[in-house]
Design a protein around this motif. Sequence first.
Motif, PDB file in Angstrom:
ATOM      1  N   TRP A   1       0.952   7.869   2.458  1.00 28.63           N
ATOM      2  CA  TRP A   1      -0.414   8.332   2.196  1.00 28.63           C
ATOM      3  C   TRP A   1      -0.459   9.865   2.235  1.00 28.63           C
ATOM      4  O   TRP A   1      -1.276  10.506   1.567  1.00 28.63           O
TER       5      TRP A   1
ATOM      6  N   PHE B 150     -12.332  -2.057   5.732  1.00 33.63           N
ATOM      7  CA  PHE B 150     -11.004  -1.646   5.290  1.00 33.63           C
ATOM      8  C   PHE B 150     -10.800  -1.939   3.794  1.00 33.63           C
ATOM      9  O   PHE B 150      -9.681  -2.192   3.361  1.00 33.63           O
TER      10      PHE B 150
ATOM     11  N   ARG C 189     -10.464  -0.323   0.371  1.00 39.06           N
ATOM     12  CA  ARG C 189     -10.108   1.067   0.134  1.00 39.06           C
ATOM     13  C   ARG C 189      -9.978   1.425  -1.338  1.00 39.06           C
ATOM     14  O   ARG C 189      -9.192   0.810  -2.043  1.00 39.06           O
TER      15      ARG C 189
ATOM     16  N   PHE D 158     -11.556  10.205   2.624  1.00 42.73           N
ATOM     17  CA  PHE D 158     -11.159   9.380   3.774  1.00 42.73           C
ATOM     18  C   PHE D 158     -10.845  10.288   4.955  1.00 42.73           C
ATOM     19  O   PHE D 158      -9.992  11.177   4.857  1.00 42.73           O
TER      20      PHE D 158
ATOM     21  N   ARG E  88       0.831  -1.201   0.000  1.00 46.36           N
ATOM     22  CA  ARG E  88       0.000   0.000   0.000  1.00 46.36           C
ATOM     23  C   ARG E  88       0.867   1.254   0.000  1.00 46.36           C
ATOM     24  O   ARG E  88       0.499   2.279  -0.602  1.00 46.36           O
TER      25      ARG E  88
ATOM     26  N   ASN F 185       1.415   3.107  14.069  1.00 39.40           N
ATOM     27  CA  ASN F 185       0.696   1.838  13.860  1.00 39.40           C
ATOM     28  C   ASN F 185       0.860   1.284  12.450  1.00 39.40           C
ATOM     29  O   ASN F 185       1.027   0.087  12.246  1.00 39.40           O
ATOM     30  N   LEU F 186       0.795   2.181  11.451  1.00 39.92           N
ATOM     31  CA  LEU F 186       1.058   1.767  10.057  1.00 39.92           C
ATOM     32  C   LEU F 186       2.085   2.747   9.508  1.00 39.92           C
ATOM     33  O   LEU F 186       1.761   3.563   8.618  1.00 39.92           O
TER      34      LEU F 186
ATOM     35  N   LEU G 151       1.057   5.088   6.274  1.00 43.39           N
ATOM     36  CA  LEU G 151       0.467   6.399   6.562  1.00 43.39           C
ATOM     37  C   LEU G 151       1.393   7.553   6.204  1.00 43.39           C
ATOM     38  O   LEU G 151       0.933   8.641   5.840  1.00 43.39           O
TER      39      LEU G 151
ATOM     40  N   VAL H   7      -5.384  -0.072  14.945  1.00 46.50           N
ATOM     41  CA  VAL H   7      -5.774   0.596  13.708  1.00 46.50           C
ATOM     42  C   VAL H   7      -6.920   1.537  14.057  1.00 46.50           C
ATOM     43  O   VAL H   7      -7.871   1.122  14.735  1.00 46.50           O
ATOM     44  N   CYS H   8      -6.832   2.789  13.619  1.00 46.76           N
ATOM     45  CA  CYS H   8      -7.848   3.798  13.983  1.00 46.76           C
ATOM     46  C   CYS H   8      -9.222   3.387  13.473  1.00 46.76           C
ATOM     47  O   CYS H   8     -10.237   3.870  13.956  1.00 46.76           O
ATOM     48  N   LEU H   9      -9.253   2.458  12.484  1.00 42.87           N
ATOM     49  CA  LEU H   9     -10.521   2.058  11.860  1.00 42.87           C
ATOM     50  C   LEU H   9     -11.133   0.810  12.501  1.00 42.87           C
ATOM     51  O   LEU H   9     -12.195   0.357  12.087  1.00 42.87           O
TER      52      LEU H   9
ATOM     53  N   GLU I 159      -6.323  13.248  10.832  1.00 45.05           N
ATOM     54  CA  GLU I 159      -7.030  11.964  10.878  1.00 45.05           C
ATOM     55  C   GLU I 159      -6.757  11.422  12.267  1.00 45.05           C
ATOM     56  O   GLU I 159      -5.620  11.038  12.580  1.00 45.05           O
TER      57      GLU I 159
HETATM   58  O1  LIG Z   1      -6.278   3.262   4.378  1.00 40.45           O
HETATM   59  C1  LIG Z   1      -5.884   4.419   4.526  1.00 40.45           C
HETATM   60  O2  LIG Z   1      -5.737   5.237   3.574  1.00 40.45           O
HETATM   61  C2  LIG Z   1      -5.587   4.914   5.872  1.00 40.45           C
HETATM   62  O3  LIG Z   1      -5.312   6.094   5.997  1.00 40.45           O
HETATM   63  C3  LIG Z   1      -5.644   4.025   6.994  1.00 40.45           C
HETATM   64  C4  LIG Z   1      -5.538   4.543   8.256  1.00 40.45           C
HETATM   65  C5  LIG Z   1      -5.452   3.696   9.383  1.00 40.45           C
HETATM   66  C6  LIG Z   1      -5.230   4.252  10.596  1.00 40.45           C
HETATM   67  O4  LIG Z   1      -5.028   3.579  11.705  1.00 40.45           O
END
Ligand SMILES: O=C(O)C(=O)/C=C/C=C/O
Length: 491
Positions: A171, A453, A455, A461, A118, A163-164, A168, A295-297, A262
Amino acid sequence: MKAEVVADGKVKAFDCRHFINGQFLPSKSGKTFKNINPATEEVIGIVCEGGKEEIDLAVAAARRALNGPWKRMSTDQRIAVLRRIGDLILERKDELARLESLDTGKPYSLSSALDIPRAAYNFHFFADYLRSVGTEAYQMDEVAINYSVRRPVGVIGLINPWNLPLLLLTWKLAPCLAAGNTAVIKPAELTPLTATVLAEICKEAGVPDGVVNVVHGFGPDSAGSALTEHPDVDAITFTGETTTGKVIMAAAAKSLKKLSYELGGKNPNIIFADANLDEAIETTLKSSFMNQGEVCLCGSRIYVERPIYEQFLQKFVAKTKELVVGDPFDPKTNVGALISEEHYERVMSYIESAKEEGGQILTGGKRPDGLNQGYYLEPTIIVGVNRNCRIVREEVFGPVVTVMPFDEEEEVIAQANDTHYGLSATVWTNDLRRAHRVAARIEAGIVWVNTWFLRDLRTPFGGMKQSGIGREGGMHSFEFYSELTNICIKL
Ligand SMILES: O=C(O)C(=O)/C=C/C=C/O
């Protein structure tokens, strides 16, 4: 910064220096801090700690670079550089995935399947998207013509979470560069490795010196606060905790910086009785425990319609018990180590508070037997709690979910919206009209129906309420990373 691959495919971490104006360099102060492997609690390297001096150097380099070769690059040349960054990430995919797992404790199976691919795709996507970015024009009868022109915002501060880390960072960095800006990146102090390699990749891909800068350090009284307070930084993009977001906003207010946020989430996962139960459970295992729940999601509040509540619990608990917790580099591992001792203690304190509030732990809630080293925690399912409990109201950011029954659609929508967060939600139902009706009434930036998730990077987003400010993705990223001038020509 070539990571040295050592025994059984593990990589040896390297010491992280700042990357300023195209050069790797230490802090003038000589200050450093330790980098810890969360899966073993071992020190795997040292990281230079930057402060005001390094941020001043980086911002000055970024400001100069705005008017250097970067500005004179054609769109096609910039697209080629962005694509090359994506290509180089893929060329070093395995090394980057191992470094990401070493730094975060996440399973290598996850960093190699999600994080790194990603990260490359973020660059490829925005490189391609840049080709089609336009502006707008309006004709005022035969009186005048209006058209807009787009320019970069300027020097952008990028503050990234642990976390990522690479997913991120890219991104944000990909659209930031696509729109012609320059960047000062402050990686999370807990995960400095892949940001350091990305700096090297940017240089190799042809990004001119000073366009991308990386300064390591902490938030308060360190690189982070220096960056958010610096008067010559035009905008800040931040992904992380809501509390930190408030601190950054106060610092950025002094020079009225443009902000893209975010932030945290406490996302509802609503499962109606007509859902495909096995499919819902299979995905709910991911939306509950992927990346150790960091993960924030993640859908940490699970609401199940009463007719299937017991059946759901029985199957969900059984499947959760099958998840393998352990060494991030073991292919069998599904759940790795939490990011740090401090975070581990924080997550455990939420489990304790849930018990005090009458919650029952159906599975998990403790360190796995035999894993006495490393910040490991069993995936945890809690029932018997309600909307007034801390575990239901506050973001835990660990492998911990609560499950509550509901009877009416109105009731579950009210519970889902009973939060100051508003990032994402998941709805499981095969009733077409109910899917659209419920999704439209949930106060969240993203609602997934019968999936999680999934995407499409063109979509908006981000979160509402205290989950964020603005949106990222497709044109939304370009709106943040560019300024428009409307020009009105009298005919
Ligand atoms: O999938 C994404 O673009 C994204 O920003 C994921 C965010 C996850 C946060 O913990």
